[in-house]
Design a protein around this motif. Structure first.
Motif, PDB file in Angstrom:
ATOM      1  N   PHE A 301       2.289 -11.679  -9.341  1.00 50.89           N
ATOM      2  CA  PHE A 301       2.099 -10.490  -8.520  1.00 50.89           C
ATOM      3  C   PHE A 301       1.907  -9.138  -9.248  1.00 50.89           C
ATOM      4  N   ARG A 302       2.841  -8.825 -10.259  1.00 51.92           N
ATOM      5  CA  ARG A 302       2.295  -7.668 -10.674  1.00 51.92           C
ATOM      6  C   ARG A 302       1.200  -7.466 -11.309  1.00 51.92           C
ATOM      7  N   ALA A 303       0.812  -8.730 -12.126  1.00 53.27           N
ATOM      8  CA  ALA A 303      -0.175  -8.455 -13.134  1.00 53.27           C
ATOM      9  C   ALA A 303      -1.412  -8.387 -12.060  1.00 53.27           C
ATOM     10  N   GLY A 304      -1.845  -9.137 -10.960  1.00 49.64           N
ATOM     11  CA  GLY A 304      -2.631  -8.949  -9.876  1.00 49.64           C
ATOM     12  C   GLY A 304      -2.723  -7.350  -9.518  1.00 49.64           C
ATOM     13  N   ALA A 306      -1.695  -4.719 -10.796  1.00 47.82           N
ATOM     14  CA  ALA A 306      -1.747  -3.826 -11.691  1.00 47.82           C
ATOM     15  C   ALA A 306      -3.508  -3.576 -11.802  1.00 47.82           C
ATOM     16  N   ARG A 307      -4.564  -4.829 -11.244  1.00 50.54           N
ATOM     17  CA  ARG A 307      -5.780  -4.198 -11.229  1.00 50.54           C
ATOM     18  C   ARG A 307      -6.141  -3.296 -10.424  1.00 50.54           C
ATOM     19  N   THR A 308      -5.300  -2.979  -9.382  1.00 51.57           N
ATOM     20  CA  THR A 308      -5.876  -1.978  -8.619  1.00 51.57           C
ATOM     21  C   THR A 308      -5.167  -0.604  -8.715  1.00 51.57           C
ATOM     22  N   GLY A 309      -5.303   0.138  -7.770  1.00 49.31           N
ATOM     23  CA  GLY A 309      -4.652   1.589  -7.645  1.00 49.31           C
ATOM     24  C   GLY A 309      -3.569   1.789  -7.795  1.00 49.31           C
ATOM     25  N   PHE A 310      -2.638   0.581  -7.262  1.00 46.95           N
ATOM     26  CA  PHE A 310      -1.107   0.943  -6.805  1.00 46.95           C
ATOM     27  C   PHE A 310      -0.688   1.162  -8.139  1.00 46.95           C
ATOM     28  N   GLU A 311       0.599   1.940  -7.904  1.00 46.91           N
ATOM     29  CA  GLU A 311       1.621   2.178  -9.024  1.00 46.91           C
ATOM     30  C   GLU A 311       2.660   1.232  -8.778  1.00 46.91           C
ATOM     31  N   ARG A 324       3.647   2.430  -5.063  1.00 49.79           N
ATOM     32  CA  ARG A 324       3.383   3.773  -4.508  1.00 49.79           C
ATOM     33  C   ARG A 324       1.693   3.519  -4.474  1.00 49.79           C
ATOM     34  N   TYR A 325       0.914   4.178  -3.381  1.00 47.83           N
ATOM     35  CA  TYR A 325      -0.422   4.017  -3.179  1.00 47.83           C
ATOM     36  C   TYR A 325      -1.108   5.671  -3.388  1.00 47.83           C
ATOM     37  N   GLY A 326      -0.402   6.655  -3.788  1.00 51.39           N
ATOM     38  CA  GLY A 326      -0.872   7.945  -3.640  1.00 51.39           C
ATOM     39  C   GLY A 326      -2.312   8.226  -4.206  1.00 51.39           C
ATOM     40  N   ALA A 327      -2.518   7.198  -5.380  1.00 55.77           N
ATOM     41  CA  ALA A 327      -3.835   7.337  -6.154  1.00 55.77           C
ATOM     42  C   ALA A 327      -4.824   6.976  -5.167  1.00 55.77           C
ATOM     43  N   PHE A 379      -5.298 -10.722  -3.815  1.00 56.03           N
ATOM     44  CA  PHE A 379      -5.628  -9.667  -5.016  1.00 56.03           C
ATOM     45  C   PHE A 379      -7.001  -9.536  -4.753  1.00 56.03           C
ATOM     46  N   GLU A 380      -8.025 -10.700  -4.429  1.00 55.20           N
ATOM     47  CA  GLU A 380      -9.308 -10.429  -4.262  1.00 55.20           C
ATOM     48  C   GLU A 380      -9.621  -9.344  -3.317  1.00 55.20           C
ATOM     49  N   ARG A 381      -8.914  -9.207  -2.268  1.00 51.60           N
ATOM     50  CA  ARG A 381      -9.110  -8.461  -1.127  1.00 51.60           C
ATOM     51  C   ARG A 381      -8.682  -6.879  -1.562  1.00 51.60           C
ATOM     52  N   LEU A 382      -7.509  -6.821  -2.289  1.00 56.25           N
ATOM     53  CA  LEU A 382      -7.018  -5.501  -2.704  1.00 56.25           C
ATOM     54  C   LEU A 382      -7.724  -5.038  -3.748  1.00 56.25           C
ATOM     55  N   GLU A 383      -8.232  -5.862  -4.657  1.00 55.60           N
ATOM     56  CA  GLU A 383      -9.088  -5.147  -5.896  1.00 55.60           C
ATOM     57  C   GLU A 383     -10.545  -4.566  -5.412  1.00 55.60           C
ATOM     58  N   ARG A 384     -10.998  -5.256  -4.238  1.00 58.95           N
ATOM     59  CA  ARG A 384     -12.199  -4.670  -3.618  1.00 58.95           C
ATOM     60  C   ARG A 384     -12.010  -3.060  -2.996  1.00 58.95           C
ATOM     61  N   PHE A 385     -10.790  -3.006  -2.379  1.00 57.55           N
ATOM     62  CA  PHE A 385     -10.710  -1.759  -1.599  1.00 57.55           C
ATOM     63  C   PHE A 385      -9.706  -0.772  -2.313  1.00 57.55           C
ATOM     64  N   CYS A 386      -8.799  -1.420  -3.241  1.00 62.72           N
ATOM     65  CA  CYS A 386      -7.753  -0.320  -4.002  1.00 62.72           C
ATOM     66  C   CYS A 386      -8.013  -0.341  -5.293  1.00 62.72           C
TER      67      CYS A 386
END
Length: 386
Positions: A301-304, A306-311, A324-327, A379-386
């Motif tokens: 989960f952390r690896a997936g 990490a490919r997004t804008g989440f901290e 965190r989602y501030g970015a 992850f597929e959904r999150l990477e598209r938007f985040c």
């Protein structure tokens, strides 16, 4: 027929529908992947279900003893002795409950009197405060701050007063995913030494601890154990949260008070499941290997993520990951998770729901107790938007 409604004065005027129910309902309505509520989307081993069916067919379908079937209480005592070196009498010091929430509620109802003060650590699981308020207790809040959510023991000491009756702790901690260390338990022991303070220890994630850390149960510490009610959950351990079966450990004086309420609260827990759990516990690998199982899911989960804008924030236990989602957005966390569910198609929980004042650090909680294909789709959904 005419209706004459009675005047209703709420015992819990500030309480509405829980955030878990709200987000799970929204996820279902939107067809979102539900990483909000803490339940697995996979089953326990077939052996467990077979043992339940066996005991049902064998005719064990009537009331169990109020405290739980002797075989299960004996199995719990053996496990606790092996893991924590603590001896609890199965007859007088172990009670099987209808889940951990019932156990926590019953402990508070049995031991907190009107006007007593109870210290909780927030972000705090949402059942604690209503239980205290229904008992007439006064809530005192110690804050755990992002990113590591460690207890500030000086602040806790400042909260202790002659009216302090109870301290409720939770390790591994939901929602933050952090694990208390031996030094934390020693501080707690020092604070409560020589007082009448009771500790209620919510340890439902006791077997889900990562990175070589050890679960520091209060049962390991005799000075704490003698004043503590320890709560655990078969639902969390064996992936059967819907069965709602847990248990409580406590010295006999405290357990006697607990059972006075338990017998009128639920009386007992269904018999065939208790007998099946006793059988299932005979293979200790089924709980001893849980940490490695969930650590692999955490790492995936952390690896997936990490490919997004989440901290990513630290995660050393439970099956929850905070981020965190501030970015990504400057929206309040409640609005952000609404957008995440409706537009991205992934549901999460806002951490502000775990603070009495709605404190918002732009942190949300995901549950990774899911099949690998469920996580991959998220992850597929999150990477598209985040």
């Amino acid at each position: 027929m005419p209706s004459f409604p009675a005047a209703v004065v709420s015992r819990l005027p500030t309480v509405g529908t829980t955030i878990f129910t709200t987000m799970s309902r929204l996820a279902q309505e939107c067809g979102a992947i539900n990483l909000s509520q803490g339940f697995p989307d996979f089953n326990a081993g077939d052996v467990l279900f077979e043992r339940v069916a066996h005991w049902m067919r064998a005719g064990h379908n009537q009331y169990a003893p109020m405290a739980g079937v002797p075989a299960l209480r004996g199995a719990i005592a053996a496990k606790v002795r092996a893991l924590y070196g603590a001896d609890y009498d199965p007859e007088l010091e172990i009670t099987v409950t209808a889940g951990a929430t019932q156990a926590l509620f019953t402990a508070v109802a049995a031991l907190v009197h009107p006007g007593d003060e109870v210290i909780v650590f927030e972000p705090v699981y949402d059942s604690y405060v209503p239980a205290i308020e229904l008992a007439g207790g006064v809530v005192r809040r110690a804050r755990l701050a992002a990113p590591d959510y460690r207890p500030d023991w000086a602040a806790v000491r400042a909260l202790v007063s002659p009216r302090t009756r109870m301290i409720m702790i939770n390790t591994p901690h939901n929602p933050s995913g952090t694990v208390w260390l031996a030094d934390d338990l020693r501080e707690l022991a020092a604070i409560t030494a020589g007082t009448g303070i009771i500790v209620v220890a919510d340890e439902v994630y006791e077997h889900i601890v990562f990175d070589g850390l050890r679960h520091e149960s209060v049962a390991r510490y005799p000075d704490l154990a003698q004043r503590s009610v320890v709560v655990s959950s078969f639902g969390k351990t064996y992936h059967v949260t819907g069965w709602k079966v847990g248990y409580v450990l406590a010295p006999r004086e405290l357990m006697a008070e607990f059972r006075k309420v338990h017998q009128f609260n639920v009386f007992t827990v269904n018999t065939p499941v208790q007998l099946a759990l006793a059988d299932y516990m005979a293979d200790s690998s089924r709980y001893l290997e849980l940490a490695a199982f969930y650590q692999a899911k955490r790492d995936t989960f952390r690896a997936g993520l990490a490919r997004t804008g989440f901290e990513l924030l630290p995660c050393t236990g439970t099956y929850f990951q905070t981020a965190r989602y501030g970015a990504i957005s400057d929206a309040p966390d409640t609005r952000f998770v609404d957008w995440l569910t409706r537009e991205v198609g992934v549901a999460a929980i806002p951490l502000s729901a775990f603070f009495g004042d709605g404190h918002d650090e732009k942190v949300i909680r995901f549950c990774f107790a899911k099949r690998d294909e469920t996580l991959a789709a998220a992850f597929e959904r999150l990477e598209r938007f985040c």
